[in-house]
Design a protein around this motif. Structure first.
Motif, PDB file in Angstrom:
ATOM      1  N   ALA A  40      46.504  31.499  37.428  1.00  0.00           N
ATOM      2  CA  ALA A  40      46.533  32.934  37.747  1.00  0.00           C
ATOM      3  C   ALA A  40      45.241  33.372  38.430  1.00  0.00           C
ATOM      4  O   ALA A  40      45.268  34.197  39.349  1.00  0.00           O
ATOM      5  CB  ALA A  40      46.757  33.737  36.464  1.00  0.00           C
ATOM      6  N   LEU A  41      44.121  32.821  37.997  1.00  0.00           N
ATOM      7  CA  LEU A  41      42.828  33.236  38.557  1.00  0.00           C
ATOM      8  C   LEU A  41      42.390  32.347  39.728  1.00  0.00           C
ATOM      9  O   LEU A  41      41.307  32.544  40.277  1.00  0.00           O
ATOM     10  CB  LEU A  41      41.756  33.228  37.451  1.00  0.00           C
ATOM     11  CG  LEU A  41      42.004  34.173  36.268  1.00  0.00           C
ATOM     12  CD1 LEU A  41      40.847  34.105  35.265  1.00  0.00           C
ATOM     13  CD2 LEU A  41      42.193  35.617  36.745  1.00  0.00           C
ATOM     14  N   LYS A  42      43.230  31.361  40.068  1.00  0.00           N
ATOM     15  CA  LYS A  42      42.944  30.461  41.186  1.00  0.00           C
ATOM     16  C   LYS A  42      41.587  29.773  41.025  1.00  0.00           C
ATOM     17  O   LYS A  42      40.718  29.822  41.902  1.00  0.00           O
ATOM     18  CB  LYS A  42      43.019  31.211  42.520  1.00  0.00           C
ATOM     19  CG  LYS A  42      44.393  31.814  42.808  1.00  0.00           C
ATOM     20  CD  LYS A  42      44.464  32.369  44.232  1.00  0.00           C
ATOM     21  CE  LYS A  42      45.849  32.788  44.626  1.00  0.00           C
ATOM     22  NZ  LYS A  42      46.432  33.850  43.763  1.00  0.00           N
ATOM     23  N   VAL A  43      41.447  29.131  39.881  1.00  0.00           N
ATOM     24  CA  VAL A  43      40.207  28.414  39.564  1.00  0.00           C
ATOM     25  C   VAL A  43      40.563  26.964  39.259  1.00  0.00           C
ATOM     26  O   VAL A  43      41.511  26.696  38.512  1.00  0.00           O
ATOM     27  CB  VAL A  43      39.512  29.054  38.338  1.00  0.00           C
ATOM     28  CG1 VAL A  43      38.332  28.207  37.859  1.00  0.00           C
ATOM     29  CG2 VAL A  43      39.054  30.478  38.672  1.00  0.00           C
ATOM     30  N   SER A  44      39.814  26.031  39.835  1.00  0.00           N
ATOM     31  CA  SER A  44      40.029  24.618  39.519  1.00  0.00           C
ATOM     32  C   SER A  44      38.938  24.117  38.580  1.00  0.00           C
ATOM     33  O   SER A  44      37.848  24.698  38.509  1.00  0.00           O
ATOM     34  CB  SER A  44      40.048  23.785  40.801  1.00  0.00           C
ATOM     35  OG  SER A  44      38.783  23.862  41.433  1.00  0.00           O
TER      36      SER A  44
END
Lengths: 355, 355
Positions: free
Chosen positions: B95-99
């Motif tokens: 959802a937060l577009k974090v890897s």
């Protein structure tokens, strides 16, 4: 309370409502519920000065829930409290080297508090002060205590507005008087060189003056310092519950202070932003410094204003004072916390006001 | 509680000690005393989002005062909690577009959280994250939740330290690991372009890292963001009493979190500033943003750090969140209060970090 006694006490953590303890496991799927906190002993904190310990440790008055019911009774109570307050003021003015001069500004009574030494950067600056007292207390000189500390600790000239109050003069008399002084003050200093300060009802009025100045297209001050503002008279705000009976000044929502505020509101909708400024549009507000305490019944009223200001993009600084109930920092000018707080407010004004 | 029921309840405002009610009149001349506050009902506040209402309204666990006693029991509890936490992380990262990328830095385990889009001003910046969990919980990926929100809402690369913990590794293992990463990070970005963030135990560690870096003459970060820091393990601080049983996360001083902190301290003097940073010398600290909540058991621990920083002349910003208990702003990434808080922290870092 010591910790062993804490755990010995019979903790009745009642989960109110029908669903009971099973909710703890199923919390995700059930609506949040009210809950009861058990009675607790509050020790006097050892993390504050001896002067502040005395203020924090003052027991609740046994008559905290007994207060005047008629206008005449209110006037007698206000006069008695004012007389007691005035008796302490000469010593404070002497200690802080502040002089007082009564005046009338376009028909509104006021007092100018002038420190013996005004630092060069403050010579073209002026602070307007609106006192507290739940919109009913603090008439005449008795309302100048906070203004005196601001003048003395901060090195500012402070013009304290002796606004009209209930029972004789409900809303909008106080606000009208503050606006009259704000308009007249435009001839004393540039608006950007002026700040407005006030706590409790004076904090509410500080915010209301800026809202009204916006509505009336008047110049806005360069910075404001609402302390523990009565920003929401409707009773919304979590600390009305969490700090009920913890705050030894306001004690609980619906007690004497709110009875006085109701006289001020005089039947008007309490959600009117000029009565409850947290509901106002704070865009374009000047930089704002807010003070409150961890035991303050208005802790939530203060932090909600802070959040609204930040949401509106306003520079806003929050100070929450250890152990202090409502307005602890202006109860005793000899407390180091008082000096520290007014110096902090002074630095904020110095940073943001024109010269 | 409604107001009429509040005033109907039998309020036992016991003035403890021998002097009793007469103290109210003679408060000036008698020492301040502890006092009892009656049991109260706390409604779920209507001044926060529905997501935050659910967090605030979560009942206390019926087993809040039952916790592991042996190292093996602790390890099982930590593993169980970690497994549950890890299950929610892929959805949040998506959802937060974090890897996320696990790594080892000079022998210390860590995770790099990288947002899909890094704004230009943050390309040469790095945040170091030290997770919470009372120095015992949050191993491995389970400790990366707050770091993920900071990366996603703030647009920063965040390096989260998976430091060693008790029961196997007491003080100073966690601090040593954080210092190892801080030293190694000097090769990744200029110190002034780096910030340190962490809450609860991670807030304590954030402050301890800066104290230790000062002692060791290492470069200091450009800004730090300790949230609700465990800044005082000794039990000093008024909100340990006023918010006891009000905070539904930590609940009370001496409960599970302090049992874990005691394992970390491992017999060392709790007033050691590297364990209780409020007792440290904060002069020269970088600009600091502090977060806490009105119901936080560590409200006092947080505001006392704020005061110490200001006394040392450090730029320090305080945010106190309406109705929130310990760390409410990093419990649910979908709550608007979470986004708002991490964006506020991000703006603070943007203002103070080098580019």
């Amino acid at each position: 309370m010591n910790h062993s006694s804490f755990f010995r006490m019979t903790v009745s953590v009642a989960v109110l409502g029908v669903s009971g303890i099973a909710q703890c496991v199923a919390a995700e799927s059930t609506p949040p519920t009210a809950r009861e906190v058990p009675a607790r002993v509050l020790p006097v904190p050892d993390t504050v000065s001896p002067q502040m310990q005395k203020i924090i440790g003052t027991p609740l008055s046994p008559t905290w829930n007994v207060y005047p019911k008629t206008p005449e009774e209110w006037k007698a109570q206000v006069a008695k409290t004012a007389d007691a307050a005035v008796r302490g003021l000469p010593a404070m003015r002497a200690a802080l080297k502040v002089s007082i001069e009564p005046m009338t500004i376009d028909g509104v009574k006021a007092f100018m508090l002038t420190p013996a030494v005004i630092p060069p950067q403050n010579r073209n600056r002026l602070l307007i002060h609106v006192h507290g007292g739940c919109y009913v207390n603090g008439p005449g000189e008795s309302g100048t205590s906070e203004a005196t500390m601001m003048a003395g600790f901060g090195g500012f000239k402070v013009l304290s507005v002796d606004y009209r109050m209930p029972p004789d003069h409900p809303f909008p008399a106080a606000l009208d008087d503050a606006m009259t002084v704000w308009k007249a003050a435009q001839k004393m200093a540039p608006a950007k060189n002026m700040g407005i300060i006030g706590s409790s009802a004076g904090g509410g009025l500080t915010l209301a003056v800026v809202l009204k100045a916006k509505m009336d297209k008047l110049p806005l001050p360069g910075a404001i310092a609402p302390g523990t503002p009565m920003s929401d008279l409707t009773g919304a705000g979590d600390s009305f519950h969490t700090n009920a009976m913890v705050d030894n000044v306001l004690i609980a929502y619906g007690a004497s202070c709110d009875a006085r505020a109701a006289m001020y509101a005089n039947g008007r909708d309490l959600k009117d932003p000029l009565l409850s400024p947290v509901y106002g549009d704070m865009s374009g507000f000047p930089p704002t410094i807010l003070n409150t305490g961890t035991r303050d019944l208005l802790l939530s009223n203060t932090v909600r204003v802070h959040r609204k200001l930040r949401q509106a993009g306003v520079e806003a600084a929050l100070y929450v004072h250890e152990g202090q109930a409502h307005g602890g920092w202006y109860r005793d000018y000899t407390a180091p916390e008082s000096k520290e707080t007014f110096e902090e407010i002074g630095r904020f004004f110095d940073k943001h006001l024109g010269r």
